[in-house]
Design a protein around this motif. Structure first.
Motif, mmCIF file in Angstrom:
data_model
loop_
_atom_site.group_PDB
_atom_site.id
_atom_site.type_symbol
_atom_site.label_atom_id
_atom_site.label_comp_id
_atom_site.label_asym_id
_atom_site.label_seq_id
_atom_site.Cartn_x
_atom_site.Cartn_y
_atom_site.Cartn_z
ATOM 1 N N GLU A 1 0.832 -1.212 0.000
ATOM 2 C CA GLU A 1 0.000 0.000 0.000
ATOM 3 C C GLU A 1 0.864 1.258 0.000
ATOM 4 N N ALA A 2 1.957 1.228 0.764
ATOM 5 C CA ALA A 2 2.880 2.372 0.764
ATOM 6 C C ALA A 2 3.482 2.575 -0.619
ATOM 7 N N LEU A 3 3.807 1.487 -1.292
ATOM 8 C CA LEU A 3 4.363 1.577 -2.640
ATOM 9 C C LEU A 3 3.332 2.144 -3.607
ATOM 10 N N ARG A 4 2.076 1.690 -3.499
ATOM 11 C CA ARG A 4 1.027 2.214 -4.383
ATOM 12 C C ARG A 4 0.925 3.729 -4.244
ATOM 13 N N LYS A 5 0.924 4.196 -3.006
ATOM 14 C CA LYS A 5 0.843 5.639 -2.777
ATOM 15 C C LYS A 5 2.064 6.343 -3.338
ATOM 16 N N ARG A 6 3.231 5.742 -3.164
ATOM 17 C CA ARG A 6 4.473 6.354 -3.663
ATOM 18 C C ARG A 6 4.463 6.446 -5.186
ATOM 19 N N LEU A 7 3.852 5.446 -5.839
ATOM 20 C CA LEU A 7 3.759 5.454 -7.300
ATOM 21 C C LEU A 7 2.711 6.441 -7.796
ATOM 22 N N GLY A 8 1.810 6.851 -6.918
ATOM 23 C CA GLY A 8 0.782 7.813 -7.291
ATOM 24 C C GLY A 8 -0.289 7.233 -8.194
ATOM 25 N N VAL A 9 -0.657 5.975 -7.982
ATOM 26 C CA VAL A 9 -1.685 5.332 -8.800
ATOM 27 C C VAL A 9 -2.873 4.952 -7.927
ATOM 28 N N GLU A 10 -4.051 4.952 -8.522
ATOM 29 C CA GLU A 10 -5.271 4.609 -7.792
ATOM 30 C C GLU A 10 -5.389 3.108 -7.570
ATOM 31 N N GLN A 11 -4.949 2.333 -8.554
ATOM 32 C CA GLN A 11 -5.061 0.884 -8.471
ATOM 33 C C GLN A 11 -3.791 0.215 -8.993
ATOM 34 N N LEU A 12 -3.575 -0.992 -8.500
ATOM 35 C CA LEU A 12 -2.495 -1.839 -8.978
ATOM 36 C C LEU A 12 -3.075 -3.128 -9.539
ATOM 37 N N SER A 13 -2.394 -3.683 -10.524
ATOM 38 C CA SER A 13 -2.586 -5.088 -10.852
ATOM 39 C C SER A 13 -1.428 -5.839 -10.218
ATOM 40 N N LEU A 14 -1.701 -7.006 -9.690
ATOM 41 C CA LEU A 14 -0.702 -7.762 -8.938
ATOM 42 C C LEU A 14 -0.457 -9.103 -9.607
ATOM 43 N N LEU A 15 0.803 -9.409 -9.885
ATOM 44 C CA LEU A 15 1.185 -10.714 -10.402
ATOM 45 C C LEU A 15 2.027 -11.387 -9.328
ATOM 46 N N GLY A 16 1.473 -12.437 -8.739
ATOM 47 C CA GLY A 16 2.170 -13.117 -7.658
ATOM 48 C C GLY A 16 2.452 -14.561 -7.997
ATOM 49 N N HIS A 17 3.678 -14.980 -7.726
ATOM 50 C CA HIS A 17 4.061 -16.379 -7.943
ATOM 51 C C HIS A 17 4.190 -17.091 -6.608
ATOM 52 N N SER A 18 3.535 -18.241 -6.461
ATOM 53 C CA SER A 18 3.648 -19.086 -5.279
ATOM 54 C C SER A 18 3.236 -18.306 -4.030
ATOM 55 N N TRP A 19 4.135 -18.106 -3.058
ATOM 56 C CA TRP A 19 3.821 -17.268 -1.897
ATOM 57 C C TRP A 19 3.419 -15.865 -2.339
ATOM 58 N N GLY A 20 4.009 -15.375 -3.422
ATOM 59 C CA GLY A 20 3.645 -14.045 -3.920
ATOM 60 C C GLY A 20 2.169 -13.949 -4.269
ATOM 61 N N GLY A 21 1.572 -15.074 -4.689
ATOM 62 C CA GLY A 21 0.139 -15.098 -4.933
ATOM 63 C C GLY A 21 -0.655 -14.929 -3.651
ATOM 64 N N GLN A 22 -0.188 -15.576 -2.573
ATOM 65 C CA GLN A 22 -0.845 -15.399 -1.281
ATOM 66 C C GLN A 22 -0.755 -13.949 -0.818
ATOM 67 N N LEU A 23 0.414 -13.342 -0.980
ATOM 68 C CA LEU A 23 0.586 -11.944 -0.583
ATOM 69 C C LEU A 23 -0.307 -11.042 -1.420
ATOM 70 N N ALA A 24 -0.409 -11.316 -2.718
ATOM 71 C CA ALA A 24 -1.293 -10.527 -3.587
ATOM 72 C C ALA A 24 -2.742 -10.639 -3.132
ATOM 73 N N MET A 25 -3.159 -11.840 -2.761
ATOM 74 C CA MET A 25 -4.531 -12.027 -2.291
ATOM 75 C C MET A 25 -4.752 -11.351 -0.936
ATOM 76 N N ALA A 26 -3.735 -11.367 -0.077
ATOM 77 C CA ALA A 26 -3.856 -10.705 1.219
ATOM 78 C C ALA A 26 -4.014 -9.200 1.038
ATOM 79 N N TYR A 27 -3.273 -8.629 0.095
ATOM 80 C CA TYR A 27 -3.432 -7.205 -0.189
ATOM 81 C C TYR A 27 -4.831 -6.929 -0.735
ATOM 82 N N THR A 28 -5.316 -7.808 -1.588
ATOM 83 C CA THR A 28 -6.651 -7.645 -2.152
ATOM 84 C C THR A 28 -7.709 -7.675 -1.062
#
Length: 273
Positions: free
Chosen positions: A65-92
């Protein structure tokens, strides 16, 4: 790298360096603004203190979330591999309005109850010689003279279970540094998931069954990817409208073993965004 839709790429592990996802990063950048994150405790995201207070799922989600704000974007698309998928879903689950799309590649599950099945199926993909070698090298980890060699050997033999064609194992292992082999990031993060009773299923189902707020979701996994195969039904239950693609002749790393097929599916999904 690239321009357009911001796509944040999250590596697995937990604790794996994101370097092994650089081919995916380059591919995404042909169509979108690709962002490859060093998660806390990995790569150049060095923590002053590494313990149960600094490596938690809550903090990893807040980082995104801090990164999203730093990038100045309203929304992100997330590509997560393995554990990264779990982290993407947790952010969602935590910030549903901030997620445009999810690309879950060989993702681990959205909740508990899959670990034993995954472990048994991975073990079944090893040969008797693999298992014997794992037992041997596990016994050498405590030997200071052979410690580093033992850790690398264990990584190699265990990685065989994740490959369709084990001749590709060196292409995966070339990204593994000594720092990653000795890192405690994965152990501490998994300990936190156990402590909090990690389970996103109810929160994700509320999002995934709501046509007004659900993100676009793609679930990709290799033909013999145990993690992706076992976890996919749990994720699909939360996101019934998800695009599901099984990449032929590949395992847990389809962009390594079947790059043409994987990249074709990835390009098609991103173009639809």
């Amino acid at each position: 790298m690239g321009r357009g839709e911001p796509v944040l790429i999250l590596s697995g592990g937990p604790g794996a360096s994101n370097a092994y996802l650089e081919p995916v990063f380059v591919e995404v950048a042909h169509q979108a603004r690709a962002i490859l994150l060093d998660q806390r405790g990995t790569g150049r995201s060095v923590l002053r203190r590494i313990d149960s207070t600094t490596l938690t799922l809550r903090l990893a989600v807040k980082d995104i979330e801090a990164l999203r704000k730093r990038l100045g974007v309203e929304q992100l698309s997330l590509l997560g591999h393995s554990w990264g998928g779990q982290l993407a879903m947790a952010y969602t689950a935590a910030y549903p309005a901030r997620v445009h799309a999810l690309v879950l590649v060989g993702s681990a599950g959205a909740g508990p109850g899959l670990g034993r099945e995954i472990s048994e199926k991975l073990k079944a993909r090893l040969t008797p010689l693999d298992v014997e070698s794992i037992h041997y090298w596990a016994g050498q980890v405590g030997n200071p003279r052979l410690n580093s060699e033992a850790l690398r050997a264990l990584k190699r033999f265990n990685t065989y279970a994740y490959m369709y064609d084990r001749r590709f194992v060196d292409e995966r292992l070339k990204y593994v540094s000594d720092g990653e082999l000795y890192s405690q990031t994965g152990v501490l993060m998994m300990r936190d998931l156990s402590r909090i009773g990690f389970d996103l299923r109810a929160d994700l189902a509320r999002i995934g069954h709501d046509a007004t707020r659900r993100p676009a979701v793609a679930i990709f996994y290799g033909e013999v990817d145990v993690v992706g195969e076992v976890s996919a039904p749990q994720i699909e239950a939360a996101f019934p409208s998800a695009v599901v693609r099984v990449i032929p002749r590949s395992g847990h790393y389809p962009w390594i073993e079947a790059p043409d097929a994987f990249n074709r599916e990835l390009r098609s999904f991103i173009a639809g965004l």
